[in-house]
Design a protein around this motif. Structure first.
Motif, mmCIF file in Angstrom:
data_model
loop_
_atom_site.group_PDB
_atom_site.id
_atom_site.type_symbol
_atom_site.label_atom_id
_atom_site.label_comp_id
_atom_site.label_asym_id
_atom_site.label_seq_id
_atom_site.Cartn_x
_atom_site.Cartn_y
_atom_site.Cartn_z
ATOM 1 N N GLN A 221 0.830 -1.205 0.000
ATOM 2 C CA GLN A 221 0.000 0.000 0.000
ATOM 3 C C GLN A 221 0.866 1.257 0.000
ATOM 4 O O GLN A 221 0.580 2.219 -0.711
ATOM 5 N N ARG A 222 1.941 1.232 0.787
ATOM 6 C CA ARG A 222 2.822 2.402 0.831
ATOM 7 C C ARG A 222 3.488 2.644 -0.520
ATOM 8 O O ARG A 222 3.617 3.785 -0.969
ATOM 9 N N GLU A 223 3.929 1.556 -1.163
ATOM 10 C CA GLU A 223 4.590 1.713 -2.459
ATOM 11 C C GLU A 223 3.632 2.322 -3.485
ATOM 12 O O GLU A 223 4.023 3.169 -4.288
ATOM 13 N N SER A 224 2.373 1.911 -3.444
ATOM 14 C CA SER A 224 1.415 2.412 -4.427
ATOM 15 C C SER A 224 1.029 3.859 -4.175
ATOM 16 O O SER A 224 0.597 4.565 -5.078
ATOM 17 N N LEU A 225 1.213 4.318 -2.933
ATOM 18 C CA LEU A 225 0.806 5.676 -2.594
ATOM 19 C C LEU A 225 1.973 6.664 -2.520
ATOM 20 O O LEU A 225 1.766 7.833 -2.213
ATOM 21 N N LYS A 226 3.184 6.195 -2.813
ATOM 22 C CA LYS A 226 4.345 7.074 -2.705
ATOM 23 C C LYS A 226 4.210 8.333 -3.562
ATOM 24 O O LYS A 226 4.665 9.407 -3.184
ATOM 25 N N LYS A 227 3.593 8.182 -4.702
ATOM 26 C CA LYS A 227 3.510 9.322 -5.617
ATOM 27 C C LYS A 227 2.335 10.240 -5.311
ATOM 28 O O LYS A 227 2.228 11.317 -5.873
ATOM 29 N N THR A 228 1.437 9.788 -4.419
ATOM 30 C CA THR A 228 0.250 10.596 -4.132
ATOM 31 C C THR A 228 0.266 11.216 -2.750
ATOM 32 O O THR A 228 -0.497 12.146 -2.489
ATOM 33 N N ILE A 229 1.136 10.703 -1.851
ATOM 34 C CA ILE A 229 1.209 11.245 -0.493
ATOM 35 C C ILE A 229 2.494 12.057 -0.367
ATOM 36 O O ILE A 229 3.569 11.562 -0.682
ATOM 37 N N PRO A 230 2.442 13.316 0.079
ATOM 38 C CA PRO A 230 3.656 14.121 0.230
ATOM 39 C C PRO A 230 4.586 13.526 1.269
ATOM 40 O O PRO A 230 4.166 12.790 2.158
ATOM 41 N N ASP A 231 5.866 13.845 1.130
ATOM 42 C CA ASP A 231 6.878 13.327 2.048
ATOM 43 C C ASP A 231 6.647 13.882 3.449
ATOM 44 O O ASP A 231 6.618 15.088 3.649
ATOM 45 N N ARG A 232 6.483 12.978 4.423
ATOM 46 C CA ARG A 232 6.243 13.401 5.807
ATOM 47 C C ARG A 232 7.423 13.065 6.699
ATOM 48 O O ARG A 232 7.296 13.008 7.914
ATOM 49 N N SER A 233 8.562 12.839 6.067
ATOM 50 C CA SER A 233 9.705 12.400 6.868
ATOM 51 C C SER A 233 10.175 13.461 7.852
ATOM 52 O O SER A 233 10.854 13.156 8.815
ATOM 53 N N GLN A 234 9.794 14.726 7.581
ATOM 54 C CA GLN A 234 10.252 15.787 8.473
ATOM 55 C C GLN A 234 9.226 16.116 9.548
ATOM 56 O O GLN A 234 9.428 17.002 10.355
ATOM 57 N N GLU A 235 8.081 15.392 9.507
ATOM 58 C CA GLU A 235 7.068 15.655 10.522
ATOM 59 C C GLU A 235 7.541 15.108 11.862
ATOM 60 O O GLU A 235 8.557 14.419 11.971
ATOM 61 N N GLN A 236 6.735 15.396 12.868
ATOM 62 C CA GLN A 236 7.102 14.954 14.217
ATOM 63 C C GLN A 236 7.301 13.446 14.245
ATOM 64 O O GLN A 236 6.472 12.691 13.785
ATOM 65 N N GLN A 237 8.441 13.014 14.725
ATOM 66 C CA GLN A 237 8.771 11.604 14.779
ATOM 67 C C GLN A 237 8.430 11.081 16.178
ATOM 68 O O GLN A 237 8.684 11.731 17.170
ATOM 69 N N GLY A 238 7.885 9.877 16.251
ATOM 70 C CA GLY A 238 7.552 9.286 17.540
ATOM 71 C C GLY A 238 8.774 8.705 18.208
ATOM 72 O O GLY A 238 9.360 7.766 17.717
ATOM 73 N N LYS A 239 9.211 9.300 19.312
ATOM 74 C CA LYS A 239 10.294 8.706 20.094
ATOM 75 C C LYS A 239 9.702 7.557 20.881
ATOM 76 O O LYS A 239 8.666 7.715 21.509
ATOM 77 N N ILE A 240 10.346 6.431 20.867
ATOM 78 C CA ILE A 240 9.735 5.258 21.443
ATOM 79 C C ILE A 240 10.724 4.377 22.179
ATOM 80 O O ILE A 240 11.860 4.250 21.769
ATOM 81 N N TRP A 241 10.243 3.787 23.231
ATOM 82 C CA TRP A 241 11.127 2.917 24.016
ATOM 83 C C TRP A 241 10.959 1.472 23.695
ATOM 84 O O TRP A 241 11.861 0.713 24.078
ATOM 85 N N CYS A 242 9.896 0.993 23.249
ATOM 86 C CA CYS A 242 9.369 1.437 21.952
ATOM 87 C C CYS A 242 7.896 1.867 22.057
ATOM 88 O O CYS A 242 7.179 1.382 22.897
ATOM 89 N N SER A 243 7.443 2.734 21.158
ATOM 90 C CA SER A 243 6.078 3.218 21.248
ATOM 91 C C SER A 243 5.486 3.388 19.878
ATOM 92 O O SER A 243 6.142 3.195 18.875
ATOM 93 N N LYS A 244 4.207 3.784 19.853
ATOM 94 C CA LYS A 244 3.538 4.116 18.605
ATOM 95 C C LYS A 244 3.218 5.588 18.592
ATOM 96 O O LYS A 244 3.262 6.260 19.614
ATOM 97 N N LYS A 245 2.858 6.087 17.421
ATOM 98 C CA LYS A 245 2.452 7.485 17.344
ATOM 99 C C LYS A 245 1.111 7.666 18.047
ATOM 100 O O LYS A 245 0.458 6.703 18.449
ATOM 101 N N SER A 246 0.698 8.918 18.146
ATOM 102 C CA SER A 246 -0.549 9.200 18.822
ATOM 103 C C SER A 246 -1.697 8.495 18.123
ATOM 104 O O SER A 246 -1.664 8.241 16.923
ATOM 105 N N LYS A 247 -2.714 8.182 18.884
ATOM 106 C CA LYS A 247 -3.848 7.434 18.343
ATOM 107 C C LYS A 247 -4.518 8.186 17.205
ATOM 108 O O LYS A 247 -4.912 7.620 16.193
ATOM 109 N N LYS A 248 -4.587 9.505 17.327
ATOM 110 C CA LYS A 248 -5.236 10.307 16.289
ATOM 111 C C LYS A 248 -4.488 10.219 14.981
ATOM 112 O O LYS A 248 -5.063 9.997 13.922
#
Length: 482
Positions: A221-248
């Motif tokens: 799914q990610r490969e098929s959407l690479k060209k349609t979703i803008p790069d979010r690599s600079q968005e807030q990254q989830g620091k994890i011990w390990c964890s997941k991003k916010s539920k929202k």
């Protein structure tokens, strides 16, 4: 259970009954006392690792884990409103080995520090500084813990590069497993379809903690959407011990990635199996390469040096035999209708038409060579590879790549061939195109910089098949990619 002492011991010692005297002698035996002392030590240790009590009206569990410095515990957490909940326990980590943490447990405290209300990033920062004995106060999950079961390990070859440090979606960067295209991965858990747990081949002994890799559907799914979703690599990254991003954020991304589930044409992983070549059933060797790369020369050289070891599959044709030709030796001569019937039945690896006559190489011709105990040498078009690999012949595919343009010009000139600059560029470009589109079919690549060295390398690869097992396409899924 504790060692006999005090009133019980005195009663037994003053007993006049035979049974009481025997029991007193038995319980005061040094060997039995040593056994009970060891039991007491283990019981006390287990009590310090896990105990159940009441906390603010809740039934809670107190557990202690040992965490090495700069080593993750091997679990991921998520925020559920103000709660911090264990979302995954990774195979091979301290959390999994202890058996004390379960998916769904809510963490109330760590070493006396309240956790409820904290973001998972804060929990990460807190755990990153801690090591040694960690004490967790947990509300146990209300779900029954499933009985442990041995999962079947699935072996796959990766068809893309992956670096968890560049992935904003990975549940835990510390647990992410980096790999490169062509690596063999041993998938030990698919409980989470989006994030599998795996080891890279050869790392199992040195890396006891499994790593997280993108699951099949999620990566497609990610490969098929690479060209349609803008790069979010600079968005807030989830620091994890390990964890997941916010539920929202997680809900938003999941709904986006699940819009289209028809991505079977995107190559991510292919299931593999370790194959030991039988002494009397050699794997066919398929040589692939662009014209003028030298792959056909390598085949002829093998055939001339060891004709008792190597052979070619006798092709089929609809043309009439010439005077010196014999049916079944140079060709299988068949009628056009018989050829077309076999072609429709899928019996040919590849076929074509030349001067109104049909030519083709059949599966049965290859099997005939294999059954004779010799190695069948094939020079095929790349589009024929998938057909060959869908059989049970387990071919070993070697891509013969041309060298640089100048070196290629020199080699061809040695053979009396003179190619124009544009023609040399076509050879190089065709090789690049083959690698881009078909490298997932290649078991090995030889750059034909020097014909003698290339020949020796090919011989080495062929001999290696007799002495070492090799990963090959799992026959059940040879035309199905993960």
């Amino acid at each position: 259970m504790k060692r006999p002492k005090g009133r019980v011991q005195r009663v037994l010692q003053t007993s006049q009954q035979k049974e009481g005297l025997e029991l007193s002698a038995l319980l005061t035996n040094p060997h039995l006392q040593a056994l009970m002392q060891a039991h007491d030590i283990v019981a006390v240790q287990e009590l310090t690792e896990e105990s159940v009590t009441q906390y603010l009206g809740e039934t809670v569990k107190l557990v202690r884990l040992q965490k090495a410095r700069d080593t993750p515990l091997g679990a991921t957490v998520r925020n559920d409103l103000d709660n911090v909940v264990v979302s995954r326990v990774v195979k091979g980590g301290a959390a999994e080995r202890s058996g004390l943490l379960s998916e769904g447990d809510e963490i109330l405290e760590i070493n006396g520090i309240p956790i409820r209300g904290k973001h998972v990033n804060e929990v990460h920062d807190l755990l990153q500084e801690m090591h040694g004995t960690l004490t967790f106060l947990l509300i146990p999950t209300s779900h029954n813990k499933p009985a442990p079961h041995r999962q079947t390990v699935m072996h796959v070859r990766a068809y893309f590069d992956y670096d968890p440090s560049d992935d904003p979606f990975v549940p835990c960067r510390e647990l992410g497993l980096s790999f490169q295209k062509g690596d063999i991965l041993h998938v030990i858990s698919q409980d989470d379809p989006n994030w599998w747990q795996a080891y890279r081949d050869g790392d199992e002994d040195n890396q006891p903690l499994a790593g997280l890799i993108p699951g099949k559907s999620f990566q497609q799914q990610r490969e098929s959407l690479k060209k349609t979703i803008p790069d979010r690599s600079q968005e807030q990254q989830g620091k994890i011990w390990c964890s997941k991003k916010s539920k929202k954020l997680r809900r938003k991304n999941t709904s986006t990635l699940n819009r289209n589930t028809d991505h079977d044409d995107i190559l991510t992983y292919e299931e593999m199996s370790l194959y030991h070549q039988p002494a009397n059933r050699k794997r066919p060797i398929a040589l692939i390469g662009p014209a003028n790369s030298g792959y056909d020369d390598l085949r002829r050289r093998l055939l001339s040096i060891e004709p008792e070891k190597f052979a070619v599959a006798v092709p089929h044709t609809t043309r009439n035999p010439r005077i010196h030709e014999r049916n079944g030796r140079e060709y299988h001569f068949v009628s056009r209708s018989a050829f077309e019937t076999d072609l429709a039945a899928g019996k040919f690896i590849e076929s074509g038409e030349y001067e109104k006559n049909l030519y083709g190489t059949s599966m049965d011709s290859v099997r005939h060579v294999v059954n004779s105990g010799r190695i069948c040498l094939l020079c095929l078009h790349t589009r024929s590879l998938q057909v060959l690999r869908s059989s049970n012949l387990k071919p070993f595919v070697v891509f013969i790549a041309p060298p640089s343009q100048e070196r290629l010009r020199t080699l061809l000139a040695t053979d009396g061939k003179t190619l124009k600059l544009e023609e040399l560029k076509v050879v190089i470009e065709k090789a690049r195109e083959m690698e881009v589109n078909y490298s997932h079919f290649f078991d090995a690549t030889i750059v034909n910089f020097d014909p003698d060295q290339a020949f020796q390398e090919l011989r080495r690869l062929v001999d290696k098949l007799d002495t070492e097992p090799h990963w090959g396409c799992h026959i059940r899924n040879c035309t199905s990619f993960f």
